[in-house]
Structures are given as structure tokens and as C-alpha cells.
Motif scaffolding. Structure first.
Motif, PDB file in Angstrom:
ATOM      1  N   GLU A 406       1.389  -1.209   0.316  1.00 51.73           N
ATOM      2  CA  GLU A 406       0.307   0.022   0.453  1.00 51.73           C
ATOM      3  C   GLU A 406       0.734   1.241  -0.153  1.00 51.73           C
ATOM      4  OE1 GLU A 406      -3.178   2.321  -0.999  1.00 51.73           O
ATOM      5  OE2 GLU A 406      -3.155   0.027  -0.266  1.00 51.73           O
ATOM      6  N   VAL A 407       2.262   1.002   0.739  1.00 51.95           N
ATOM      7  CA  VAL A 407       2.802   2.293   0.757  1.00 51.95           C
ATOM      8  C   VAL A 407       2.814   2.723  -1.200  1.00 51.95           C
ATOM      9  CG1 VAL A 407       5.198   3.100   1.255  1.00 51.95           C
ATOM     10  CG2 VAL A 407       3.222   2.084   3.131  1.00 51.95           C
ATOM     11  N   LEU A 408       3.508   1.346  -1.893  1.00 51.81           N
ATOM     12  CA  LEU A 408       4.269   1.818  -3.133  1.00 51.81           C
ATOM     13  C   LEU A 408       3.121   2.671  -3.384  1.00 51.81           C
ATOM     14  CD1 LEU A 408       6.296  -0.986  -3.398  1.00 51.81           C
ATOM     15  CD2 LEU A 408       6.846   0.633  -2.221  1.00 51.81           C
ATOM     16  N   THR A 409       2.105   1.529  -3.843  1.00 52.13           N
ATOM     17  CA  THR A 409       1.000   1.938  -4.660  1.00 52.13           C
ATOM     18  C   THR A 409       0.828   3.341  -4.523  1.00 52.13           C
ATOM     19  OG1 THR A 409      -0.889   1.233  -3.355  1.00 52.13           O
ATOM     20  CG2 THR A 409       0.518  -0.067  -5.201  1.00 52.13           C
ATOM     21  N   THR A 410       0.147   4.029  -3.194  1.00 49.31           N
ATOM     22  CA  THR A 410      -0.455   4.954  -2.542  1.00 49.31           C
ATOM     23  C   THR A 410       0.778   6.248  -3.299  1.00 49.31           C
ATOM     24  OG1 THR A 410      -1.303   4.643  -0.435  1.00 49.31           O
ATOM     25  CG2 THR A 410      -0.681   6.758  -0.561  1.00 49.31           C
ATOM     26  N   CYS A 411       1.880   5.428  -2.585  1.00 48.65           N
ATOM     27  CA  CYS A 411       3.016   6.867  -3.238  1.00 48.65           C
ATOM     28  C   CYS A 411       3.050   6.844  -5.223  1.00 48.65           C
ATOM     29  CB  CYS A 411       4.324   6.160  -3.019  1.00 48.65           C
ATOM     30  SG  CYS A 411       4.758   6.613  -1.181  1.00 48.65           S
ATOM     31  N   LEU A 412       2.659   6.263  -6.025  1.00 48.75           N
ATOM     32  CA  LEU A 412       1.986   6.243  -6.639  1.00 48.75           C
ATOM     33  C   LEU A 412       1.227   6.514  -7.548  1.00 48.75           C
ATOM     34  CD1 LEU A 412       3.554   2.292  -8.621  1.00 48.75           C
ATOM     35  CD2 LEU A 412       4.943   5.252  -8.484  1.00 48.75           C
ATOM     36  N   VAL A 413      -0.049   6.199  -6.979  1.00 47.89           N
ATOM     37  CA  VAL A 413      -0.698   7.081  -7.267  1.00 47.89           C
ATOM     38  C   VAL A 413      -1.487   8.708  -6.556  1.00 47.89           C
ATOM     39  CG1 VAL A 413      -3.840   7.491  -6.335  1.00 47.89           C
ATOM     40  CG2 VAL A 413      -2.345   5.151  -7.081  1.00 47.89           C
ATOM     41  N   ASP A 414      -0.258   9.105  -5.897  1.00 50.32           N
ATOM     42  CA  ASP A 414      -0.649  10.424  -4.979  1.00 50.32           C
ATOM     43  C   ASP A 414       0.814  11.463  -6.298  1.00 50.32           C
ATOM     44  OD1 ASP A 414      -1.961  10.102  -3.116  1.00 50.32           O
ATOM     45  OD2 ASP A 414      -0.397   9.987  -1.130  1.00 50.32           O
ATOM     46  N   ALA A 415       1.904  10.869  -6.081  1.00 50.36           N
ATOM     47  CA  ALA A 415       2.409  11.973  -7.164  1.00 50.36           C
ATOM     48  C   ALA A 415       1.997  11.835  -9.276  1.00 50.36           C
ATOM     49  CB  ALA A 415       3.350  10.836  -7.124  1.00 50.36           C
ATOM     50  N   PHE A 416       1.347  10.313  -9.444  1.00 51.12           N
ATOM     51  CA  PHE A 416       1.387  10.714 -11.218  1.00 51.12           C
ATOM     52  C   PHE A 416      -0.727   9.790 -10.284  1.00 51.12           C
ATOM     53  CE2 PHE A 416       5.085   9.367 -10.428  1.00 51.12           C
ATOM     54  CZ  PHE A 416       5.569  10.420 -11.324  1.00 51.12           C
ATOM     55  N   PRO A 417      -1.780  11.250 -10.127  1.00 51.63           N
ATOM     56  CA  PRO A 417      -2.908  10.925 -10.180  1.00 51.63           C
ATOM     57  C   PRO A 417      -4.057  10.628 -11.203  1.00 51.63           C
ATOM     58  CG  PRO A 417      -2.492  13.170  -9.179  1.00 51.63           C
ATOM     59  CD  PRO A 417      -1.327  12.452  -9.115  1.00 51.63           C
ATOM     60  N   LYS A 418      -3.396  11.746 -11.941  1.00 49.30           N
ATOM     61  CA  LYS A 418      -3.911  11.341 -13.841  1.00 49.30           C
ATOM     62  C   LYS A 418      -3.775   9.945 -13.818  1.00 49.30           C
ATOM     63  CE  LYS A 418      -3.724  16.316 -14.456  1.00 49.30           C
ATOM     64  NZ  LYS A 418      -3.719  16.954 -15.597  1.00 49.30           N
ATOM     65  N   TYR A 419      -2.955   9.681 -14.144  1.00 46.96           N
ATOM     66  CA  TYR A 419      -2.213   8.315 -14.888  1.00 46.96           C
ATOM     67  C   TYR A 419      -2.443   6.855 -13.732  1.00 46.96           C
ATOM     68  CZ  TYR A 419       0.776  11.463 -17.270  1.00 46.96           C
ATOM     69  OH  TYR A 419       0.978  12.814 -18.585  1.00 46.96           O
ATOM     70  N   PHE A 420      -2.330   6.355 -13.144  1.00 44.22           N
ATOM     71  CA  PHE A 420      -2.146   5.998 -11.521  1.00 44.22           C
ATOM     72  C   PHE A 420      -3.742   5.587 -10.971  1.00 44.22           C
ATOM     73  CE2 PHE A 420       3.019   6.115 -12.533  1.00 44.22           C
ATOM     74  CZ  PHE A 420       2.603   4.770 -12.809  1.00 44.22           C
ATOM     75  N   LYS A 421      -4.584   6.817 -10.361  1.00 42.81           N
ATOM     76  CA  LYS A 421      -5.814   6.378  -9.848  1.00 42.81           C
ATOM     77  C   LYS A 421      -6.434   5.608 -10.198  1.00 42.81           C
ATOM     78  CE  LYS A 421      -9.174   9.330  -7.654  1.00 42.81           C
ATOM     79  NZ  LYS A 421     -10.183  10.569  -7.378  1.00 42.81           N
TER      80      LYS A 421
END
Length: 618
Positions: A406-421
Motif C-alpha cells: 500500500e505504501v508503494l501504490t499510494t506513493c505512485l497514485v499520489d505522485a501521478f493521480p492522472k495516470y494511476f488513480k
């Protein structure tokens, strides 16, 4: 800095209004519709308990208690819990809840240390691979337990000539010697040989990397699928899975404890663990206090980024103070309780072998996959007890792994919400690309010794320096009061003492001690080759390099006169995630940053903006 005029002010007002209108159509449980929130308080508490209560509570704490004076060890352990564990746990949880961001974006409060957040995520990435392998071992042993007799209960066809199932002789598992004759003969117990020759198919050293061990590869695939399935919808799905994975270990511990206390020799095991043989003179040894602080620190999972991540999904006004005490005290109690379950059955094993309890006590892999399975194989209906034990290890490992991924996915989604949300499921599944070879156990030990030890101490030292001294402990306290309400000066006196003095000093001492006493890791009697140790240090460098690297990037992009002040001051994006929670205090700061003090034409009274923001809150 770019200047903003009256249009920026009106845009901010309209954004506030739109946010309020959007909230009217959102489930009341999700006050943050963009990131989501825990469905209820129980999801969060159980997830935090599952994350904090890890394998170290089961296979490390009991050994440390026995080694450091038995019951006397509880004195330094709970002391360190109060002065280091609880203050740092509270700090990380409050930090994540205040900004509703993962461990990287949370460092917008202190941009110069944003590399600390990246380093914590890198540690979590590496350790998640290591944890996934441990889960796969637990899965394999769980399946292997579904037969009678247990495959490690005797020297079967897979054993070699050094295997000996001696029950009445003076057998010492720790140094592999048999003293029942005048000669010293190298022997191994069936459980030890089964671990090396069947489960691991262990090679002779790290230099020898053989083909894929397929039964472990399949278990690794299954463990990856289990974690991916639980996290497919993020906290919405994992928050329900933990109702089983976080509570089932307690059921098993209680069952094993009750069964263990009914066995012959259980009393001897308990006496060695925490009973009358407690040695109070051990409290005068500095090593005991160092072990207590280290165990407290690691058992609470401080510095990994998981506490910040999980708490970032809380409602803004959640009482994180009470949650801190609930989770940390539950974690400490679990360690003590697990010790009773472990030592009662080890005492019975010593009784069966007719040897002292200290000769069967192990820690880590030796306890979980050799000593304890050996002890369980001596019980009636042994497959049942073995299945329960390894399902417990599996669920404990899964809980920790849930938070790590969850740490890894949260960081990716927070950093690139348009791509990964909208692609969270794909991001989650993509984190599991691991294969296991015959040298796997050596890699796991290497990661454990280099990445998951003093490197975390270094990161947490920078964390507490950044929050307490650079961002400002008093300013952080005001942030917490925005969530919890105004508190008295006396209430914060203890927390100020810990954050400004006690906790950083203790961490600094432990860090210095850990580095000074560091020795190259070994697996049993197997030494690591030079290139293996070099690779371990390379992993350490890969973790910490992000700290100076991020500073250099900031220095390169800013003008000289802006550098130091900008790096040590919160960025414009540091504030509560939702406008309705920023209040007058952060609305004033946002206004000052956005409009600029030299823009005399378009300057707006920030207090007026704060009042308007308050109207929207109502």
C-alpha cells in the motif's frame, strides 16, 4: 515567485464552493472523495495492528526476553516503548493524517528532507520482496503439514547419514553435537535437515545459485496473488480482509498457549522465558537496554512509511492520539503473550529430548521453521497444531505485506493521480515480479541484515530532526491541534521532551552503537563472499543516496538567495488536503504565498479570506 491577482482569489473561493458541493454527493464515510477514507474506524485500527504486529513479535521478542534476563527485560522494554516507541508512532501517524499524503509528499513540510521519504519507500520496496519470500515459506510449510506423520518428524528418504532423531540422548541442536558417546559426532535433527534439504534445497553458499525451486516458486506466486487480491481496491478491500488476518493470530496464540500449558515441561519453558529465573542484574548491562530499544523500534514498524500511509486515509479529525496508545500497547502485549505460547511448547520439547531449555531456544528462521515445528511434531494430532501455527505466520506476514504494498501504490497514485488513480489494480499487481532460486535464503538474510536494520535508524533520526527542529515542533503541535482540538501546555510537555531531546538522543546512541558493532552477516556457519557483502553495501547506498540527490535537485532549480530558506520552509503545497480543513491559519499562509507581499494592487486581506473559508465550512 509568480504573482497572482484578484482572479486567483475568486478561483480559490469557487474551488472551495465546488468542493463543498461535491461533498454533498459523497458517502458520509468518505470525507475525501479524491483519495478515499477508511470505511470505518475498525478497518484502520485492525490494519495498523496487523502492520505493527509482525514476525518479530513472534520469533524475536521471546528470544530477547530469555537472553536479557527474562521478566527483568520487560522493564527496559516498556521504558523504551514510552520514551521512543509511542512518541515516534504518534508523530508519524499525526503527520500522515494531517496532510492526507503518502511518505514522499508528506515531506513537502520540509523539502530539504524529501529524500527521506523516497528512501523509506525504497526500503519498503526491498523489504516487501523479503517479506513475500517469508510468506511463501509459511505457505509451503502449511501445505506440508497436511499429512501424517509430519514430514520433518523423522529421518525419511530425503535425509542423509548425519540426520538423527535422538530423543533420549544429550542432543544439542544449536551446535550440532551429540554427547551420548565419547566421540563428537556431527548430527542434525530431522526438522533442520528438512528445512535445508527439502524446503529450501539450500545451496552451499551465495556463490552457488542453482535452478528454480518450483514448489517455492509456486508458493511465491500464490502469496503474491493473495496480497494483490486483498489490495485490488486499496484500503476498501484490505480493510475488510484484516478482520480475519489481524484477529486470527490471536486465536492461534491462545490455542497454542492453552495446549502448551497442559504439556509436561511447559513450566520449565515459562521459567526460562519470564519466570523465577529472571535476572535483575542484567539491567546494569547496556546491551539489554539497546536490545529493548531496538526491538521496540522495529516491532512498531517506525520509519518504513507504512504508518504515514495508513493514517493518511483517516478522517481529518480522527483522534489519532487514542489510536496510538491502542495500537502500541496491543503490539507490546502481543509480544509478551506470544512468548508464553512459544516457550511453553519449547519447554515440552526440552523435556522430550531430556536437555536444558536453553539448548532448544532459537530466534528468527531457526525458531519458526526448525525448533518450533520440531516441537509441534512431538504432540498428539501434530498436523493440526502445525497447520494452525503456519497459518498464523502466514496471516501475520500478510498483514505486514498489505501495508508495504500500500505504501508503494499510494506513493505512485499520489505522485501521478492522472495516470494511476484509475489503474490502482494494475499498479498493485505490477509490484509482484519476483522469482526464487536456491540461494534465496542467503538473499533474504542479506536484505535483513543490511537494509532492515541501522539504515532505518538513520532515516528516523532525520525524520525527527526534520519535524521537530526544521519544520518546528511547536508548529507541528499546532497542526495536531487543528485535528484534535486545543490542548493544554502540560499535555504537550511530555511530547515536547521526547521529540526535542529524549527520542533523538536514544536513536543517535543506538545508531552509533549499531554501526560500531556491525559485523558481516552469516547464515549459520556459512560466510558471505566479498561480492555479496559489496552488494549489501550497494543496497544501503541505493537507499540513502536519494537524500543528497533530492537536495542537489532542489539546489539546482532555485536561485542562490532562495535555496536555504526555501528548502527548510514548507512548500506551497503543504497543508491539509481538503480546503475545508485549512481554517484561518492555513488560508492566511496560502494567501501570503499566492498573492505575494509586494503585489500592492491586488493584495487581499487574508483574514477576510479565512473568514470566508470558515463560512464555507459551516
Amino acid at each position: 515567485m509568480k504573482k497572482y491577482g484578484w482572479s486567483s482569489f475568486t478561483d480559490l473561493i469557487l474551488k472551495n464552493s465546488a468542493a463543498e458541493e461535491q461533498d454533498a454527493h459523497v458517502d458520509p464515510g468518505d470525507e475525501n472523495p479524491e483519495r478515499g477514507n477508511w470505511a470505518n474506524k475498525s478497518d484502520y485500527i485492525l490494519s495498523m495492528i496487523g502492520y505493527a504486529v509482525g514476525l518479530g513479535n513472534i520469533w524475536r521478542f521471546p528470544y530477547l526476553a530469555y537472553k536479557n534476563g527474562g521478566g527483568a527485560f520487560l522493564i527496559p522494554y516498556f521504558t523504551m516503548l514510552v520514551v521512543v516507541g509511542i512518541p515516534l508512532f504518534f508523530l508519524e501517524s499525526a503527520l500522515g493524517q494531517f496532510c492526507s499524503q503518502g511518505p514522499i509528499n508528506a515531506w513537502k513540510a520540509v523539502p530539504i528532507l524529501q529524500g527521506v521519504g523516497i528512501a523509506a519507500v525504497v526500503v519498503t520496496l526491498v523489504v516487501s520482496i523479503y517479506y513475500n519470500v517469508i510468506i511463501c515459506y509459511s505457505l509451503y510449510y502449511m501445505f506440508a503439514s497436511m499429512q501424517s506423520p509430519l514430514p520433518w518428524s523423522d529421518c525419511f528418504s530425503w535425509a542423509d547419514s548425519s540426520c538423527s532423531n535422538i530423543s533420549a540422548a544429550n542432543f544439542t541442536q544449536g551446535n550440532n553435537t551429540c554427547a551420548s558417546s565419547n566421540m563428537s559426532v556431527s548430527v542434525q535433527s530431522p526438522s533442520e535437515q528438512y528445512w535445508d534439504r527439502v524446503a529450501l534445497q539450500r545451496s552451499s553458499s551465495l556463490d552457488e545459485t542453482g535452478p528454480v525451486v518450483w514448489h517455492l516458486a509456486l508458493c511465491l506466486l500464490l502469496s503474491s496473488l493473495l496480497v494483490a487480491a486483498a489490495l485490488i481496491r486499496g484500503i476498501k478491500s484490505s480493510g475488510k480482509v484484516v478482520y480475519f488476518t489481524a484477529t486470527f493470530p490471536y486465536v492461534v496464540i491462545l490455542i497454542l498457549l492453552v495446549r502448551g500449558l497442559t504439556l509436561e515441561g511447559a513450566k520449565d519453558g515459562i521459567e526460562f522465558y519470564i519466570g523465577s529465573q529472571s535476572n535483575l542484574t542484567k539491567l546494569t548491562e547496556a546491551e539489554v537496554w539497546k536490545d529493548a530499544a531496538t526491538q521496540t523500534f522495529y516491532s512498531l514498524s517506525i520509519g518504513w512509511g507504512g504508518l504515514v500511509t495508513l493514517s493518511s486515509y483517516n478522517n481529518f479529525h480522527n483522534n489519532v492520539f487514542k489510536d496510538t496508545f491502542a495500537v502500541t500497547l496491543t503490539n507490546a502485549g502481543t509480544s509478551v503473550l506470544a512468548g508464553f505460547a512459544i516457550f511453553s511448547i519449547l519447554g515440552h520439547m526440552a523435556h522430550v529430548y531430556n536437555i536444558p531449555v536453553e539448548n532448544v531456544v532459537k530466534q528468527g528462521f531457526g525458531l519458526a521453521f526448525i525448533a518450533y515445528p520440531d516441537a509441534l511434531s512431538k504432540l498428539p494430532i501434530s498436523p493440526l497444531w502445525s497447520i494452525l501455527f503456519f497459518v498464523m505466520l502466514l496471516t501475520v506476514g500478510l498483514d505486514s505485506q498489505f501495508a508495504g504494498i500500500e505504501v508503494l501504490t499510494t506513493c505512485l497514485v499520489d505522485a501521478f493521480p492522472k495516470y494511476f488513480k484509475s489503474k490502482r489494480a494494475i499498479v498493485t499487481v505490477a509490484t509482484f515480479c519476483v522469482c526464487i532460486l536456491q540461494a534465496g535464503i542467503y538473499w533474504v538474510t542479506l536484505i535483513d541484515q543490511f537494509v532492515a536494520t541501522w539504515v532505518l535508524l538513520f532515516l528516523v533520526l532525520l525524520e525527527i530532526i526534520g519535524v521537530a527542529f526544521i519544520y518546528g515542533g511547536n508548529r507541528f503541535i499546532k497542526d495536531i491541534e487543528m485535528m484534535l482540538g486545543k490542548k493544554s501546555f502540560a499535555f504537550w510537555l511530555w511530547w515536547r521532551a521526547c521529540w526535542f531531546c529524549i527520542s533523538p538522543c536514544i536513536i543517535l546512541v543506538i545508531l552509533g552503537w549499531s554501526i560500531a558493532t556491525f559485523s558481516p552477516p552469516t547464515y549459520g556457519q556459512v560466510q558471505y563472499p566479498g561480492w555479496g557483502l559489496a552488494l549489501g553495501w550497494a543496497m544501503v547506498a541505493f537507499v540513502v543516496i536519494w537524500i543528497p540527490f533530492k537536495v542537489m535537485i532542489f539546489l539546482h532549480t532555485l536561485h542562490f538567495q532562495q535555496r536555504l530558506k526555501s528548502l527548510c520552509s514548507p512548500s506551497e503545497e503543504w497543508h491539509p488536503y481538503l480546503d475545508i480543513h485549512r481554517g484561518e491559519r492555513y488560508s492566511e499562509e496560502l494567501c501570503n504565498l499566492s498573492l505575494g507581499k509586494r503585489d500592492h494592487v491586488h493584495t487581499v486581506n487574508c483574514k477576510t479570506l479565512g473568514m470566508l473559508n470558515g463560512l464555507f465550512k459551516r
